[in-house]
Scaffold this motif. Structure first.
Motif, PDB file in Angstrom:
ATOM      1  N   UNK A  12     -18.170   2.756  -2.954  1.00 31.17           N
ATOM      2  CA  UNK A  12     -18.557   2.860  -1.541  1.00 31.17           C
ATOM      3  C   UNK A  12     -17.332   2.712  -0.662  1.00 31.17           C
ATOM      4  N   UNK A  13     -17.381   3.338   0.504  1.00 32.21           N
ATOM      5  CA  UNK A  13     -16.355   3.142   1.522  1.00 32.21           C
ATOM      6  C   UNK A  13     -17.041   2.854   2.847  1.00 32.21           C
ATOM      7  N   UNK A  14     -16.374   2.001   3.642  1.00 23.24           N
ATOM      8  CA  UNK A  14     -16.924   1.635   4.942  1.00 23.24           C
ATOM      9  C   UNK A  14     -15.801   1.163   5.852  1.00 23.24           C
ATOM     10  N   UNK A  15     -16.062   0.138   6.648  1.00 24.39           N
ATOM     11  CA  UNK A  15     -15.195  -0.256   7.751  1.00 24.39           C
ATOM     12  C   UNK A  15     -14.018  -1.148   7.346  1.00 24.39           C
ATOM     13  N   UNK A  16     -13.136  -1.346   8.313  1.00 27.10           N
ATOM     14  CA  UNK A  16     -12.030  -2.300   8.327  1.00 27.10           C
ATOM     15  C   UNK A  16     -11.023  -2.049   7.212  1.00 27.10           C
ATOM     16  N   UNK A  17     -10.648  -0.813   7.067  1.00 29.53           N
ATOM     17  CA  UNK A  17      -9.567  -0.446   6.167  1.00 29.53           C
ATOM     18  C   UNK A  17      -9.139   0.969   6.486  1.00 29.53           C
ATOM     19  N   UNK A  18      -7.985   1.366   5.961  1.00 29.44           N
ATOM     20  CA  UNK A  18      -7.498   2.709   6.220  1.00 29.44           C
ATOM     21  C   UNK A  18      -6.768   2.865   7.530  1.00 29.44           C
ATOM     22  N   UNK A  19      -6.603   1.772   8.271  1.00 30.01           N
ATOM     23  CA  UNK A  19      -5.924   1.853   9.558  1.00 30.01           C
ATOM     24  C   UNK A  19      -4.435   1.561   9.382  1.00 30.01           C
ATOM     25  N   UNK A  20      -3.649   2.021  10.314  1.00 31.91           N
ATOM     26  CA  UNK A  20      -2.200   1.896  10.200  1.00 31.91           C
ATOM     27  C   UNK A  20      -1.709   0.599  10.831  1.00 31.91           C
ATOM     28  N   UNK A  21      -0.600   0.099  10.282  1.00 30.96           N
ATOM     29  CA  UNK A  21       0.125  -1.031  10.849  1.00 30.96           C
ATOM     30  C   UNK A  21       1.587  -0.621  10.940  1.00 30.96           C
ATOM     31  N   UNK A  22       2.386  -1.404  11.631  1.00 37.23           N
ATOM     32  CA  UNK A  22       3.802  -1.088  11.784  1.00 37.23           C
ATOM     33  C   UNK A  22       4.625  -2.186  11.130  1.00 37.23           C
ATOM     34  N   UNK A  23       5.473  -1.794  10.173  1.00 33.73           N
ATOM     35  CA  UNK A  23       6.324  -2.731   9.433  1.00 33.73           C
ATOM     36  C   UNK A  23       7.777  -2.334   9.622  1.00 33.73           C
ATOM     37  N   UNK A  24       8.537  -3.170  10.309  1.00 39.73           N
ATOM     38  CA  UNK A  24       9.942  -2.861  10.519  1.00 39.73           C
ATOM     39  C   UNK A  24      10.161  -1.529  11.201  1.00 39.73           C
TER      40      UNK A  24
END
Length: 441
Positions: free
Chosen positions: A180-192
């Motif tokens: 299953x796939x759903x919310x609160x993942x797959x989003x981008x963050x910025x590292x360095x």
């Protein structure tokens, strides 16, 4: 009454995903908890109409009056593969308009963002799901495998009237599903200064408790040593100020190792908290995944200024690491002492799934096509999702609602926060990524 799809005025300037998310935000599905809710029926009827328009046969379930979930099965090109559950929830947490700069249920478009309660949690993903199905089925194509598309009620109160209800009473809906796939993942963050993506491969356990203190009712002017509010306040302070130790799971160990590699620092010299803080706004989630948290969230006591009440209650939101639930409850009981009653309001398990396998590979490859060179990292969600309920059927759940976000947006703060909003171009990105994943995996 939910607006029909036909009566919804389309805005040609908006991507379909933003249009659907805006429409859903304007349907106030506030869930206050403890069984109090505006209900999800209007939103469920809207979703049902969209699914019917795609030639699907959605099933609608009412676990209680107004508590409506919608499920549809989509035939894939290869039904011999395990079916994939793609799910979202239709309810939202409350929003006080006095604190917002816009109407939280207005679906306002401004500054290149969609504003409103549910813009991030999680009517954006509901909209991505519908738009991606439109892209696939509307072109006369099929997803790569069978899909079970679910829009649940009551996620914001533990899923009792939503995902848990359907899993317990209608498990046949999910027959053949393995992931299953759903919310609160797959989003981008910025590292360095560089972009990366977080795939949610686990989530903490959920324990909602109520602390109850009892004492002597009396006139407010009297000398009372057995004051229920005072005793409760002392207990709440102990629980709320407890600094739980860091304990790394397989997921957080792997994540911190990857963060250290990307940031080119020595993980033996840079501690877990410091590494988490280096993720910028994402640290709002990541720091909390390194330890148990016990946050007081609600107080109830008294009924008049000059009356000492004989009862006081506090609600505590406990998020323990997977497998530590009983130990945490035991320590909380020790902290508050024997004179404070502990009532468990809701309890659900923690999850942890390996960062490997065909679905993970497909997610990494799909994100790589849409944002080349951006690494994908596993992480443990500090909150919880309806994947908890699906796990009872042996379904492995991941958080994957893809969004490419600007570095200045504090994404974790959008969840249950004031002025919740999501960039319009992030919704377009999510629709394309999800469409490609469902078309190929």
């Amino acid at each position: 009454m939910a607006p029909s799809v036909d009566s919804t005025v389309a805005d040609n300037r908006l991507d379909l995903t933003a249009e659907i998310a805006r429409d859903l935000i304007r349907l106030d599905t506030t869930n206050y908890g403890e069984g109090r809710s505006n209900g999800e029926t209007d939103a469920a009827e809207y979703v049902e109409a969209r699914l019917l328009g795609l030639g699907l046969e959605p099933q609608v379930f009412d676990s209680a009056p107004g508590r409506t979930s919608v499920v549809a099965r989509v035939k894939g090109r290869d039904s011999s593969k395990g079916a994939l559950v793609v799910h979202g929830h239709l309810d939202v947490v409350p929003a006080d308009p006095a604190n917002w700069s816009v109407d939280p249920f207005g679906g306002v478009i401004k500054d290149g963002l969609l504003w409103g309660r549910g813009a991030v949690d999680m009517k954006n993903m509901d909209a991505m799901m519908l738009a991606s199905l439109q892209d696939i089925l509307g072109a006369g194509k099929e997803p790569a495998r069978d899909l079970v598309v679910a829009f649940f009620a009551d996620e914001e109160a533990g899923g009792v009237f939503g995902s848990h209800y359907l899993v317990d009473t209608h498990p046949e809906l999910f027959a053949g599903a393995t992931e299953a796939i759903s919310e609160v993942g797959g989003y981008s963050i910025t590292l360095g200064g560089k972009r990366a993506y977080l795939l949610q491969t686990g989530e903490k356990a959920l324990i909602w408790i109520k602390l109850v203190a009892r004492g002597q009712a009396a006139h407010g002017s009297r000398l009372i040593h057995d004051n229920a509010i005072t005793r409760l306040a002392e207990a709440v302070a102990k629980v709320g100020r407890r600094e739980w130790p860091i304990r790394l799971t397989d997921t957080t160990t792997q994540l911190l190792g990857e963060l250290a590699r990307i940031l080119d620092v020595d993980p033996q010299r840079v501690g877990p908290d410091e590494l988490a803080l280096a993720t910028g706004t994402a640290s709002g989630f990541i720091q909390a995944s390194l330890r148990t948290t016990t946050n007081p969230t609600l107080l109830r006591a008294g009924y008049k200024h000059n009356v000492i009440p004989d009862l006081a209650e506090a609600f505590i939101d406990i998020r323990s690491l997977p497998g530590e639930e009983d130990a945490v409850l035991a320590e909380v009981a020790e902290l508050v002492g024997p004179d404070i009653e502990i009532v468990i309001i809701h309890r659900d398990i923690g999850l942890e799934t390996e960062f490997s396998g065909p679905l993970v590979d497909a997610v990494v490859a799909t994100l790589g096509q849409h944002d080349p060179g951006a690494p994908v990292l596993p992480y443990l969600l500090s909150g919880g999702t309806d994947n908890k309920a699906l796990s009872k059927l042996g379904i492995k759940g991941y958080g994957f609602a893809p969004l490419k976000l600007p570095p200045e947006l504090d994404f974790p703060a959008m969840f249950h926060g004031v002025d919740e909003r999501v960039p319009l171009d992030a919704l377009v990105f999510g629709r394309r990524v999800l469409t490609d994943l469902l078309s190929t995996y």
